[in-house]
Design a protein around this motif. Structure first.
Motif, mmCIF file in Angstrom:
data_model
loop_
_atom_site.group_PDB
_atom_site.id
_atom_site.type_symbol
_atom_site.label_atom_id
_atom_site.label_comp_id
_atom_site.label_asym_id
_atom_site.label_seq_id
_atom_site.Cartn_x
_atom_site.Cartn_y
_atom_site.Cartn_z
ATOM 1 N N THR A 129 42.953 39.106 49.865
ATOM 2 C CA THR A 129 43.135 40.373 49.597
ATOM 3 C C THR A 129 43.076 40.557 48.269
ATOM 4 O O THR A 129 43.545 39.987 47.315
ATOM 5 N N TYR A 130 42.074 41.459 47.838
ATOM 6 C CA TYR A 130 42.032 41.635 46.555
ATOM 7 C C TYR A 130 43.040 42.689 45.761
ATOM 8 O O TYR A 130 43.569 43.611 46.996
ATOM 9 N N ASP A 131 43.564 42.733 44.794
ATOM 10 C CA ASP A 131 44.549 43.751 44.280
ATOM 11 C C ASP A 131 43.840 44.908 43.649
ATOM 12 O O ASP A 131 43.156 44.925 42.754
ATOM 13 N N PRO A 132 43.875 46.097 44.448
ATOM 14 C CA PRO A 132 43.271 47.244 43.845
ATOM 15 C C PRO A 132 43.660 47.784 42.263
ATOM 16 O O PRO A 132 42.859 48.612 41.646
ATOM 17 N N THR A 133 44.996 47.358 41.938
ATOM 18 C CA THR A 133 45.413 47.734 40.743
ATOM 19 C C THR A 133 44.706 46.759 39.391
ATOM 20 O O THR A 133 44.956 47.333 38.405
ATOM 21 N N LYS A 134 44.350 45.887 39.805
ATOM 22 C CA LYS A 134 43.488 44.987 39.051
ATOM 23 C C LYS A 134 41.928 45.567 38.595
ATOM 24 O O LYS A 134 41.218 45.040 37.835
ATOM 25 N N VAL A 135 41.401 46.475 39.523
ATOM 26 C CA VAL A 135 40.037 46.887 39.391
ATOM 27 C C VAL A 135 40.115 47.571 38.154
ATOM 28 O O VAL A 135 40.799 48.655 38.111
ATOM 29 N N GLY A 136 39.267 47.408 37.311
ATOM 30 C CA GLY A 136 39.023 48.210 35.889
ATOM 31 C C GLY A 136 37.843 49.262 35.999
ATOM 32 O O GLY A 136 37.470 49.566 36.999
ATOM 33 N N ARG A 137 37.251 49.333 34.718
ATOM 34 C CA ARG A 137 36.142 50.259 34.860
ATOM 35 C C ARG A 137 34.912 49.602 35.174
ATOM 36 O O ARG A 137 34.777 48.444 35.113
ATOM 37 N N GLY A 149 24.172 48.667 40.406
ATOM 38 C CA GLY A 149 22.843 48.143 40.798
ATOM 39 C C GLY A 149 22.654 48.806 42.046
ATOM 40 O O GLY A 149 23.103 49.629 42.724
ATOM 41 N N ARG A 150 21.322 48.558 42.661
ATOM 42 C CA ARG A 150 20.781 49.117 43.860
ATOM 43 C C ARG A 150 21.621 48.973 44.792
ATOM 44 O O ARG A 150 21.863 49.940 45.761
ATOM 45 N N SER A 151 22.227 47.837 44.973
ATOM 46 C CA SER A 151 22.995 47.563 46.377
ATOM 47 C C SER A 151 24.706 47.136 46.077
ATOM 48 O O SER A 151 25.149 47.065 47.015
ATOM 49 N N HIS A 152 24.871 47.373 44.721
ATOM 50 C CA HIS A 152 26.420 46.934 44.499
ATOM 51 C C HIS A 152 26.815 47.712 43.277
ATOM 52 O O HIS A 152 26.152 48.121 42.476
ATOM 53 N N SER A 153 28.142 47.854 42.989
ATOM 54 C CA SER A 153 28.669 48.431 41.627
ATOM 55 C C SER A 153 29.853 47.039 41.428
ATOM 56 O O SER A 153 30.532 46.567 42.257
ATOM 57 N N VAL A 154 29.783 46.988 40.053
ATOM 58 C CA VAL A 154 30.484 45.841 39.381
ATOM 59 C C VAL A 154 31.777 46.373 38.551
ATOM 60 O O VAL A 154 31.257 47.367 37.826
ATOM 61 N N TYR A 155 32.821 46.062 38.679
ATOM 62 C CA TYR A 155 34.028 46.338 37.847
ATOM 63 C C TYR A 155 34.564 45.305 37.260
ATOM 64 O O TYR A 155 34.577 44.274 38.092
ATOM 65 N N HIS A 156 35.264 45.439 36.110
ATOM 66 C CA HIS A 156 36.194 44.432 35.613
ATOM 67 C C HIS A 156 37.507 44.272 36.526
ATOM 68 O O HIS A 156 37.700 45.242 37.401
ATOM 69 N N TYR A 157 37.757 43.247 36.875
ATOM 70 C CA TYR A 157 38.893 42.808 37.826
ATOM 71 C C TYR A 157 39.834 41.862 36.995
ATOM 72 O O TYR A 157 39.533 40.621 36.612
ATOM 73 N N GLY A 158 41.107 42.213 36.613
ATOM 74 C CA GLY A 158 41.978 41.630 35.889
ATOM 75 C C GLY A 158 41.556 41.486 34.631
ATOM 76 O O GLY A 158 40.652 42.100 33.993
ATOM 77 N N ASP A 159 41.852 40.137 33.815
ATOM 78 C CA ASP A 159 41.630 39.902 32.498
ATOM 79 C C ASP A 159 40.482 39.154 32.478
ATOM 80 O O ASP A 159 39.783 39.090 31.506
ATOM 81 N N ASP A 160 39.886 38.274 33.559
ATOM 82 C CA ASP A 160 38.772 37.403 33.229
ATOM 83 C C ASP A 160 37.705 37.333 34.484
ATOM 84 O O ASP A 160 36.993 36.285 34.575
#
Length: 127
Positions: A3-11, A16-27
């Motif tokens: 399970t991913y941690d929603p508090t680690k989802v950054g800006r 893209g056409r089929s997805h969005s990419v966000y920073h997740y945690g530090d690295d």
């Protein structure tokens, strides 16, 4: 499934056409599909999103080898799916980059591998 941690989802760093990419945690980055509702209808392959992610990761690893970043399929608290990868910095490949013989050879190798994957009948959203 992890399970991913929603508090680690950054800006958001890509859309893209089929997805969005966000920073997740530090690295890492986390990639959320935006087209999951119509993707199954479009591809007519009968796979649910979880199985499609797993299949696409496996196919990319098989055909593209070390060019593929380690990718994990993760799930949100409400069952929504995403993928995570290490965050890497780079720039778009340019003609100038291809003047470097090592980069040119890698590029040619990757294109050959990608064409082999397509010829085998695999259409994937590159991981």
């Amino acid at each position: 499934m992890e399970t991913y941690d929603p508090t680690k989802v950054g800006r958001r760093i890509a859309w893209g056409r089929s997805h969005s990419v966000y920073h997740y945690g530090d690295d890492e980055v986390i990639r959320f599909p935006r087209a999951e509702r119509w993707l199954g209808w479009l591809l007519h392959d009968g796979l649910n999103l979880r199985d499609r992610f797993k299949r696409d990761i496996s196919v990319c690893e098989q055909y593209l080898g070390n060019y593929v970043l380690t990718t994990r399929v993760v799930e949100g608290a409400k069952g929504e799916l995403a993928t995570t990868q290490l965050y890497i910095k780079g720039h778009y490949l340019s003609k100038k980059d291809l003047q470097n013989e090592a980069i040119k050879l890698q590029f040619q190798d990757m294109i050959t591998r990608y064409e082999t994957m397509l010829a085998a009948g695999y259409l994937v959203d590159l991981i």
